[in-house]
Write a protein that holds these residues in place. Structure first.
Motif, PDB file in Angstrom:
ATOM      1  N   THR A 142       0.840  -1.196   0.000  1.00 22.54           N
ATOM      2  CA  THR A 142       0.000   0.000   0.000  1.00 22.54           C
ATOM      3  C   THR A 142       0.876   1.247   0.000  1.00 22.54           C
ATOM      4  OG1 THR A 142      -0.114   0.113   2.413  1.00 22.54           O
ATOM      5  CG2 THR A 142      -1.755  -1.265   1.286  1.00 22.54           C
ATOM      6  N   GLU A 143       0.291   2.356  -0.449  1.00 18.68           N
ATOM      7  CA  GLU A 143       1.035   3.606  -0.520  1.00 18.68           C
ATOM      8  C   GLU A 143       1.518   4.042   0.861  1.00 18.68           C
ATOM      9  OE1 GLU A 143       2.106   5.469  -3.102  1.00 18.68           O
ATOM     10  OE2 GLU A 143       1.454   3.758  -4.295  1.00 18.68           O
ATOM     11  N   GLY A 144       0.685   3.811   1.880  1.00 18.29           N
ATOM     12  CA  GLY A 144       1.094   4.180   3.232  1.00 18.29           C
ATOM     13  C   GLY A 144       2.307   3.397   3.694  1.00 18.29           C
ATOM     14  N   ASP A 145       2.297   2.083   3.447  1.00 21.23           N
ATOM     15  CA  ASP A 145       3.444   1.250   3.828  1.00 21.23           C
ATOM     16  C   ASP A 145       4.671   1.609   3.001  1.00 21.23           C
ATOM     17  OD1 ASP A 145       1.775  -0.003   5.588  1.00 21.23           O
ATOM     18  OD2 ASP A 145       1.444  -1.772   4.344  1.00 21.23           O
ATOM     19  N   LYS A 146       4.451   1.897   1.713  1.00 25.28           N
ATOM     20  CA  LYS A 146       5.555   2.302   0.837  1.00 25.28           C
ATOM     21  C   LYS A 146       6.225   3.560   1.365  1.00 25.28           C
ATOM     22  CE  LYS A 146       6.325   4.083  -3.843  1.00 25.28           C
ATOM     23  NZ  LYS A 146       5.696   4.346  -5.158  1.00 25.28           N
ATOM     24  N   GLY A 147       5.424   4.560   1.721  1.00 29.94           N
ATOM     25  CA  GLY A 147       5.981   5.800   2.249  1.00 29.94           C
ATOM     26  C   GLY A 147       6.716   5.583   3.553  1.00 29.94           C
ATOM     27  N   TYR A 148       6.176   4.720   4.402  1.00 25.51           N
ATOM     28  CA  TYR A 148       6.820   4.435   5.682  1.00 25.51           C
ATOM     29  C   TYR A 148       8.196   3.807   5.471  1.00 25.51           C
ATOM     30  CZ  TYR A 148       7.545   2.607  10.377  1.00 25.51           C
ATOM     31  OH  TYR A 148       8.084   2.317  11.611  1.00 25.51           O
ATOM     32  N   ILE A 149       8.254   2.810   4.567  1.00 23.99           N
ATOM     33  CA  ILE A 149       9.527   2.133   4.291  1.00 23.99           C
ATOM     34  C   ILE A 149      10.555   3.122   3.749  1.00 23.99           C
ATOM     35  CG2 ILE A 149      10.643   0.415   2.802  1.00 23.99           C
ATOM     36  CD1 ILE A 149       8.045  -1.214   2.982  1.00 23.99           C
ATOM     37  N   GLN A 150      10.106   4.040   2.901  1.00 25.49           N
ATOM     38  CA  GLN A 150      11.029   4.983   2.281  1.00 25.49           C
ATOM     39  C   GLN A 150      11.545   6.032   3.259  1.00 25.49           C
ATOM     40  OE1 GLN A 150       8.495   6.359  -0.911  1.00 25.49           O
ATOM     41  NE2 GLN A 150       9.569   5.098  -2.426  1.00 25.49           N
ATOM     42  N   PHE A 190      11.753 -13.983  -3.487  1.00 24.15           N
ATOM     43  CA  PHE A 190      12.300 -13.015  -4.439  1.00 24.15           C
ATOM     44  C   PHE A 190      11.249 -11.987  -4.831  1.00 24.15           C
ATOM     45  CE2 PHE A 190      16.127 -15.540  -5.886  1.00 24.15           C
ATOM     46  CZ  PHE A 190      17.033 -14.509  -5.643  1.00 24.15           C
ATOM     47  N   GLY A 191       9.990 -12.412  -4.888  1.00 22.53           N
ATOM     48  CA  GLY A 191       8.932 -11.465  -5.209  1.00 22.53           C
ATOM     49  C   GLY A 191       8.856 -10.338  -4.202  1.00 22.53           C
ATOM     50  N   LEU A 192       8.933 -10.694  -2.928  1.00 28.28           N
ATOM     51  CA  LEU A 192       8.876  -9.674  -1.883  1.00 28.28           C
ATOM     52  C   LEU A 192      10.152  -8.848  -1.855  1.00 28.28           C
ATOM     53  CD1 LEU A 192       7.494  -8.318   0.426  1.00 28.28           C
ATOM     54  CD2 LEU A 192       8.266 -10.157   1.935  1.00 28.28           C
ATOM     55  N   ALA A 193      11.304  -9.494  -2.014  1.00 24.86           N
ATOM     56  CA  ALA A 193      12.571  -8.766  -2.025  1.00 24.86           C
ATOM     57  C   ALA A 193      12.587  -7.713  -3.120  1.00 24.86           C
ATOM     58  CB  ALA A 193      13.736  -9.743  -2.204  1.00 24.86           C
ATOM     59  N   THR A 194      12.051  -8.061  -4.276  1.00 21.33           N
ATOM     60  CA  THR A 194      12.006  -7.125  -5.400  1.00 21.33           C
ATOM     61  C   THR A 194      11.197  -5.889  -5.047  1.00 21.33           C
ATOM     62  OG1 THR A 194      12.252  -8.915  -7.019  1.00 21.33           O
ATOM     63  CG2 THR A 194      11.296  -6.852  -7.801  1.00 21.33           C
ATOM     64  N   LYS A 195      10.043  -6.081  -4.399  1.00 20.38           N
ATOM     65  CA  LYS A 195       9.210  -4.938  -4.014  1.00 20.38           C
ATOM     66  C   LYS A 195       9.910  -4.057  -2.987  1.00 20.38           C
ATOM     67  CE  LYS A 195       5.529  -5.351  -6.497  1.00 20.38           C
ATOM     68  NZ  LYS A 195       5.191  -4.316  -7.490  1.00 20.38           N
ATOM     69  N   ILE A 196      10.534  -4.681  -2.000  1.00 23.90           N
ATOM     70  CA  ILE A 196      11.223  -3.903  -0.962  1.00 23.90           C
ATOM     71  C   ILE A 196      12.342  -3.075  -1.584  1.00 23.90           C
ATOM     72  CG2 ILE A 196      12.635  -4.047   1.119  1.00 23.90           C
ATOM     73  CD1 ILE A 196      11.034  -6.492   1.923  1.00 23.90           C
ATOM     74  N   LEU A 197      13.073  -3.667  -2.522  1.00 24.51           N
ATOM     75  CA  LEU A 197      14.155  -2.937  -3.177  1.00 24.51           C
ATOM     76  C   LEU A 197      13.618  -1.767  -3.995  1.00 24.51           C
ATOM     77  CD1 LEU A 197      16.410  -5.903  -4.377  1.00 24.51           C
ATOM     78  CD2 LEU A 197      16.974  -4.197  -2.630  1.00 24.51           C
ATOM     79  N   SER A 244      15.956   1.856   3.821  1.00 24.50           N
ATOM     80  CA  SER A 244      17.185   2.478   4.299  1.00 24.50           C
ATOM     81  C   SER A 244      18.210   1.422   4.717  1.00 24.50           C
ATOM     82  CB  SER A 244      16.873   3.390   5.494  1.00 24.50           C
ATOM     83  OG  SER A 244      18.075   3.848   6.096  1.00 24.50           O
ATOM     84  N   PRO A 245      19.499   1.634   4.382  1.00 25.65           N
ATOM     85  CA  PRO A 245      20.530   0.693   4.838  1.00 25.65           C
ATOM     86  C   PRO A 245      20.793   0.791   6.341  1.00 25.65           C
ATOM     87  CG  PRO A 245      21.530   2.553   3.689  1.00 25.65           C
ATOM     88  CD  PRO A 245      20.051   2.683   3.503  1.00 25.65           C
ATOM     89  N   ASP A 246      20.350   1.889   6.960  1.00 24.59           N
ATOM     90  CA  ASP A 246      20.530   2.061   8.396  1.00 24.59           C
ATOM     91  C   ASP A 246      19.530   1.166   9.141  1.00 24.59           C
ATOM     92  OD1 ASP A 246      21.213   2.952  10.904  1.00 24.59           O
ATOM     93  OD2 ASP A 246      20.147   4.858  10.735  1.00 24.59           O
ATOM     94  N   GLY A 247      20.045   0.173   9.830  1.00 25.49           N
ATOM     95  CA  GLY A 247      19.181  -0.777  10.524  1.00 25.49           C
ATOM     96  C   GLY A 247      18.599  -1.840   9.618  1.00 25.49           C
ATOM     97  N   LEU A 248      19.219  -2.035   8.447  1.00 24.23           N
ATOM     98  CA  LEU A 248      18.666  -2.933   7.435  1.00 24.23           C
ATOM     99  C   LEU A 248      18.497  -4.358   7.952  1.00 24.23           C
ATOM    100  CD1 LEU A 248      17.772  -3.491   4.523  1.00 24.23           C
ATOM    101  CD2 LEU A 248      20.181  -3.876   3.944  1.00 24.23           C
ATOM    102  N   VAL A 249      19.544  -4.928   8.514  1.00 20.73           N
ATOM    103  CA  VAL A 249      19.495  -6.342   8.918  1.00 20.73           C
ATOM    104  C   VAL A 249      18.455  -6.586  10.013  1.00 20.73           C
ATOM    105  CG1 VAL A 249      20.791  -8.259   9.924  1.00 20.73           C
ATOM    106  CG2 VAL A 249      21.843  -6.836   8.143  1.00 20.73           C
ATOM    107  N   PRO A 250      18.471  -5.822  11.119  1.00 18.99           N
ATOM    108  CA  PRO A 250      17.422  -6.050  12.138  1.00 18.99           C
ATOM    109  C   PRO A 250      16.015  -5.847  11.584  1.00 18.99           C
ATOM    110  CG  PRO A 250      19.185  -4.706  13.031  1.00 18.99           C
ATOM    111  CD  PRO A 250      19.430  -4.797  11.559  1.00 18.99           C
ATOM    112  N   ASN A 251      15.845  -4.845  10.730  1.00 17.70           N
ATOM    113  CA  ASN A 251      14.515  -4.606  10.178  1.00 17.70           C
ATOM    114  C   ASN A 251      14.074  -5.738   9.257  1.00 17.70           C
ATOM    115  OD1 ASN A 251      14.216  -2.172  11.517  1.00 17.70           O
ATOM    116  ND2 ASN A 251      14.978  -0.943   9.816  1.00 17.70           N
ATOM    117  N   LEU A 252      14.993  -6.248   8.451  1.00 15.15           N
ATOM    118  CA  LEU A 252      14.655  -7.372   7.579  1.00 15.15           C
ATOM    119  C   LEU A 252      14.313  -8.612   8.387  1.00 15.15           C
ATOM    120  CD1 LEU A 252      17.220  -7.238   4.619  1.00 15.15           C
ATOM    121  CD2 LEU A 252      14.751  -6.865   4.533  1.00 15.15           C
TER     122      LEU A 252
END
Length: 220
Positions: A19-27, A140-147, A152-160
């Motif tokens: 969703t656009e809200g989740d997209k904006g949050y991730i960005q 891979f489908g989900l990874a593609t969307k997240i990319l 953000s690379p800051d906190g990437l591993v714990p967040n993933l």
């Protein structure tokens, strides 16, 4: 069928849509946000009808909890591996093509349940290997969307990792609901009468998804 109707809801209803809200949050966020990413992961799974269709097909003729646990674990292993590694190493696949493959995974499982491969090939492909392999594609489908949304690379591993935990929690919740529904259905005479029809409907949904994704790929 409910899953088929979702395919026609809107462009955002395509597999792995965020969703656009989740997209904006991730960005916008950076740093470690464990609980929000767990929530996003769980939300993705319980609203990801492509995942649910595949899981529905996987457990359709499984009756023992040990067998269900094995196949769901194989799917989770594949899904988790490519989702985490795909984002971490910045490896993505065209979203239309990967979602078309995910649609084919639904078609494959429906055909498997219908005994088509035994009739066509003269042998039964290893369903455990197929479940693991298609789990890799789902991840891979989900990874593609997240990319695409530029996490953000800051906190990437714990967040993933938190996102992945959420995905597994969502999968368990969705699977519980599916198993309860299947348990009631299997106790009725209609299960034997309509098992074939249910798998044909699931196969049709998979083909529709494949067609929509390939159409999107060629017109985009």
């Amino acid at each position: 069928m409910f899953f088929i109707s979702l395919l026609f809801a809107s462009p955002e209803a395509l597999a792995h849509a965020v969703t656009e809200g989740d997209k904006g949050y991730i960005q916008e966020i950076s740093g470690v946000h464990v609980l929000p990413f767990m929530y996003l992961g769980a939300k993705h799974m319980v609203t990801g009808y492509d995942h649910l269709l595949f899981l529905f097909g996987v457990i359709f003729f499984l009756y023992r909890l040990s067998h269900i646990g094995l196949y769901v674990s194989l799917f989770a292993l594949g899904h988790s591996t490519t989702m985490v590694l795909g984002v971490y190493f910045n490896v993505g696949i065209n979203s239309y093509l990967i979602d078309a493959i995910i649609g084919l995974s639904v078609v494959y499982k429906a055909l498997d349940n219908l005994g088509a491969f035994q009739r066509w090939l003269g042998f039964q492909p290893d369903t455990r290997v197929a479940t693991l392999v298609f789990g890799l594609f789902h991840g891979f489908g989900l990874a593609t969307k997240i990319l695409e949304y530029g996490i953000s690379p800051d906190g990437l591993v714990p967040n993933l990792l938190a996102f992945n935990v959420g995905v597994e929690i969502g999968q368990l919740l969705a699977l519980t609901v599916i198993l309860i529904g299947m348990g009631f259905w299997r106790r009725t005479p209609s299960f034997a009468r309509h098992a074939y029809t249910a798998n044909v409907a699931m196969m049709s949904a998979g083909f529709i998804l494949v067609g929509m994704q390939l159409t999107g790929y060629f017109v985009s």
